[in-house]
Scaffold this active site. Structure first.
Site, PDB file in Angstrom:
ATOM      1  N   ASN A   9       0.864  -1.180   0.000  1.00 38.71           N
ATOM      2  CA  ASN A   9       0.000   0.000   0.000  1.00 38.71           C
ATOM      3  C   ASN A   9       0.900   1.229   0.000  1.00 38.71           C
ATOM      4  O   ASN A   9       1.530   1.541   1.009  1.00 38.71           O
ATOM      5  CB  ASN A   9      -0.888  -0.031   1.255  1.00 38.71           C
ATOM      6  CG  ASN A   9      -1.696   1.232   1.419  1.00 38.71           C
ATOM      7  OD1 ASN A   9      -1.854   2.010   0.476  1.00 38.71           O
ATOM      8  ND2 ASN A   9      -2.209   1.450   2.622  1.00 38.71           N
ATOM      9  N   TRP A  10       0.937   1.907  -1.147  1.00 38.16           N
ATOM     10  CA  TRP A  10       1.869   3.041  -1.272  1.00 38.16           C
ATOM     11  C   TRP A  10       1.344   4.315  -0.621  1.00 38.16           C
ATOM     12  O   TRP A  10       2.052   5.318  -0.563  1.00 38.16           O
ATOM     13  CB  TRP A  10       2.162   3.309  -2.758  1.00 38.16           C
ATOM     14  CG  TRP A  10       3.002   2.247  -3.413  1.00 38.16           C
ATOM     15  CD1 TRP A  10       3.584   1.159  -2.815  1.00 38.16           C
ATOM     16  CD2 TRP A  10       3.368   2.175  -4.796  1.00 38.16           C
ATOM     17  NE1 TRP A  10       4.278   0.416  -3.730  1.00 38.16           N
ATOM     18  CE2 TRP A  10       4.171   1.021  -4.963  1.00 38.16           C
ATOM     19  CE3 TRP A  10       3.097   2.966  -5.905  1.00 38.16           C
ATOM     20  CZ2 TRP A  10       4.700   0.649  -6.201  1.00 38.16           C
ATOM     21  CZ3 TRP A  10       3.617   2.598  -7.137  1.00 38.16           C
ATOM     22  CH2 TRP A  10       4.414   1.447  -7.278  1.00 38.16           C
ATOM     23  N   LYS A  11       0.088   4.318  -0.222  1.00 45.11           N
ATOM     24  CA  LYS A  11      -0.520   5.507   0.402  1.00 45.11           C
ATOM     25  C   LYS A  11      -0.296   6.737  -0.496  1.00 45.11           C
ATOM     26  O   LYS A  11      -0.278   6.597  -1.710  1.00 45.11           O
ATOM     27  CB  LYS A  11       0.035   5.698   1.815  1.00 45.11           C
ATOM     28  CG  LYS A  11      -0.025   4.405   2.627  1.00 45.11           C
ATOM     29  CD  LYS A  11       0.305   4.594   4.070  1.00 45.11           C
ATOM     30  CE  LYS A  11       0.305   3.239   4.759  1.00 45.11           C
ATOM     31  NZ  LYS A  11       0.452   3.319   6.191  1.00 45.11           N
ATOM     32  N   HIS A  97      -8.954   0.802   5.236  1.00 41.49           N
ATOM     33  CA  HIS A  97      -7.660   1.021   5.891  1.00 41.49           C
ATOM     34  C   HIS A  97      -7.840   1.930   7.107  1.00 41.49           C
ATOM     35  O   HIS A  97      -8.666   2.858   7.075  1.00 41.49           O
ATOM     36  CB  HIS A  97      -6.667   1.639   4.900  1.00 41.49           C
ATOM     37  CG  HIS A  97      -5.266   1.624   5.423  1.00 41.49           C
ATOM     38  ND1 HIS A  97      -4.813   2.568   6.309  1.00 41.49           N
ATOM     39  CD2 HIS A  97      -4.253   0.756   5.224  1.00 41.49           C
ATOM     40  CE1 HIS A  97      -3.547   2.284   6.621  1.00 41.49           C
ATOM     41  NE2 HIS A  97      -3.185   1.183   5.979  1.00 41.49           N
ATOM     42  N   GLU A  99      -6.244   4.350   8.182  1.00 44.12           N
ATOM     43  CA  GLU A  99      -6.093   5.790   7.911  1.00 44.12           C
ATOM     44  C   GLU A  99      -7.370   6.367   7.301  1.00 44.12           C
ATOM     45  O   GLU A  99      -7.716   7.520   7.556  1.00 44.12           O
ATOM     46  CB  GLU A  99      -4.870   6.026   6.998  1.00 44.12           C
ATOM     47  CG  GLU A  99      -3.572   5.802   7.764  1.00 44.12           C
ATOM     48  CD  GLU A  99      -2.424   5.269   6.931  1.00 44.12           C
ATOM     49  OE1 GLU A  99      -2.455   5.369   5.702  1.00 44.12           O
ATOM     50  OE2 GLU A  99      -1.476   4.725   7.544  1.00 44.12           O
ATOM     51  N   GLU A 169      -5.022  -5.632  10.515  1.00 38.69           N
ATOM     52  CA  GLU A 169      -3.975  -4.653  10.776  1.00 38.69           C
ATOM     53  C   GLU A 169      -4.217  -3.992  12.126  1.00 38.69           C
ATOM     54  O   GLU A 169      -5.009  -3.026  12.212  1.00 38.69           O
ATOM     55  CB  GLU A 169      -3.979  -3.579   9.681  1.00 38.69           C
ATOM     56  CG  GLU A 169      -3.728  -4.119   8.298  1.00 38.69           C
ATOM     57  CD  GLU A 169      -3.159  -3.052   7.380  1.00 38.69           C
ATOM     58  OE1 GLU A 169      -2.027  -3.226   6.925  1.00 38.69           O
ATOM     59  OE2 GLU A 169      -3.821  -2.028   7.175  1.00 38.69           O
ATOM     60  N   GLY A 175       2.809   1.547  10.831  1.00 40.25           N
ATOM     61  CA  GLY A 175       3.737   2.671  10.693  1.00 40.25           C
ATOM     62  C   GLY A 175       4.448   3.044  11.981  1.00 40.25           C
ATOM     63  O   GLY A 175       5.075   4.100  12.065  1.00 40.25           O
ATOM     64  N   SER A 215       3.925  -2.850  10.200  1.00 35.13           N
ATOM     65  CA  SER A 215       5.376  -2.847  10.338  1.00 35.13           C
ATOM     66  C   SER A 215       6.040  -4.166   9.941  1.00 35.13           C
ATOM     67  O   SER A 215       7.007  -4.599  10.581  1.00 35.13           O
ATOM     68  CB  SER A 215       5.774  -2.453  11.767  1.00 35.13           C
ATOM     69  OG  SER A 215       5.310  -1.145  12.059  1.00 35.13           O
ATOM     70  N   GLY A 236       3.095  -1.355   4.266  1.00 39.71           N
ATOM     71  CA  GLY A 236       3.106   0.087   4.032  1.00 39.71           C
ATOM     72  C   GLY A 236       4.513   0.557   3.714  1.00 39.71           C
ATOM     73  O   GLY A 236       4.997   0.452   2.595  1.00 39.71           O
TER      74      GLY A 236
HETATM   75  C1  PEP Z   1      -0.354  -0.199   6.301  1.00 42.24           C
HETATM   76  O1  PEP Z   1      -0.441   1.012   6.182  1.00 42.24           O
HETATM   77  O2  PEP Z   1      -1.274  -0.926   5.878  1.00 42.24           O
HETATM   78  C2  PEP Z   1       0.824  -0.747   6.954  1.00 42.24           C
HETATM   79  C3  PEP Z   1       0.802  -1.992   7.326  1.00 42.24           C
HETATM   80  O3  PEP Z   1       1.860   0.120   7.124  1.00 42.24           O
HETATM   81  P1  PEP Z   1       3.314  -0.250   7.717  1.00 42.24           P
HETATM   82  O4  PEP Z   1       3.761  -1.509   7.027  1.00 42.24           O
HETATM   83  O5  PEP Z   1       4.158   0.924   7.381  1.00 42.24           O
HETATM   84  O6  PEP Z   1       3.131  -0.447   9.185  1.00 42.24           O
END
Ligand code: PEP
Length: 252
Positions: A9-11, A97, A99, A169, A175, A215, A236
């Site tokens: 997921n590039w956000k 998600h 966010e 998640e 993050g 993460s 992410g």
């Molecule tokens: C995400 O945003 O779905 C995610 C898992 O981010 P990260 O890997 O940076 O924790």
């Protein structure tokens, strides 16, 4: 055998050229990988979907959307519908998600509508959910996850689950650099499968791919992915770097 998936997921990262370059690097890195029963997915921003699809053509890299609106069309300034995504060749949409839930007020109810719109358009969803830190601290994480699934997905017919991928998640791990342990991930994934079995049947529960997100890095991916109910990851930060992302793909 359940499909394994590593999805990046590039956000709100990577402009058009950066998106193309990252996909080209990935294509090259994956060219000689067998990737049996394994999907590799990237989710660029809306504005870079078409060019990314073009760049990923005839490769092992799938391009998906990060979100969409539930309405067919209309006065929803700044939004994108399932039909619009489908028209440019998108087959899969990430929904829910954390966010989106936190910053854009998405709720289980609005997500249920989005899920319906995805399925009405014969698309697939990677549906995200997970508890907050305070939920885990107060030992309500199982109940929170159950209610998220119940409210957004349990109205679906069993057959619709063929178009659903789940991404657990825990919000406290996204993050933050803090990862759920492989045991915590397995415990929750097994629980998720058990409530799907209770609501539907064993066949549906056994077939659905459940990804872990939070993460994931090359250093911890192998241990997390080794758990029997973990079918891959939603990534992410580490998906923005080709060496890290391919390291995670190699772990699966
Ligand atoms: C995400 O945003 O779905 C995610 C898992 O981010 P990260 O890997 O940076 O924790």
């Amino acid at each position: 055998m359940r499909t394994k998936i590593v999805a990046g997921n590039w956000k709100m990262n990577n402009d058009k050229n950066e998106s193309k370059a990252l996909i080209k690097h990935l294509k090259k890195a994956l060219k000689n990988e067998p990737l049996e029963n394994t999907r590799v997915i990237v989710a660029p921003t809306f504005v870079n979907l078409s060019s990314s699809i073009k760049t990923a053509k005839d490769s092992k890299v799938e391009v998906v959307a990060q979100n969409m609106h539930q309405a067919k069309n209309g006065a929803y300034t700044g939004e994108i519908s399932a039909q619009m995504l489908k028209a440019i060749g998108i087959k899969t949409v990430i929904l829910g998600h954390s966010e989106r839930r936190t910053y854009f007020n998405e709720t289980d109810a609005s997500l249920a509508e989005k899920v319906d719109a995805v399925l009405e358009n014969n698309l697939e969803t990677i549906f995200c959910f997970g508890e907050l830190l305070e939920d885990r601290k107060s030992d309500t994480h199982f109940a929170v996850v159950e209610s998220q699934l119940k409210n957004a997905l349990f109205h679906l017919e069993a057959d619709a689950w063929k178009s659903v991928v789940l991404a657990y998640e825990p919000v406290w791990a996204i993050g933050t650099g803090e990862t759920a342990s492989a045991e915590q991930a397995q415990e929750m994934h097994a629980y998720i499968r058990s409530i799907i079995e209770k609501q539907y049947n064993k066949e549906v529960a056994d077939a659905v791919s459940i990804l872990y997100g939070g993460s994931v890095k090359p250093a911890n991916a192998k241990e997390i992915f080794s758990k029997p109910d973990v079918d891959g990851g939603l990534i992410g930060g580490a998906a923005l770097n080709v060496a890290d992302f391919t390291g995670i793909i190699n772990a699966i």
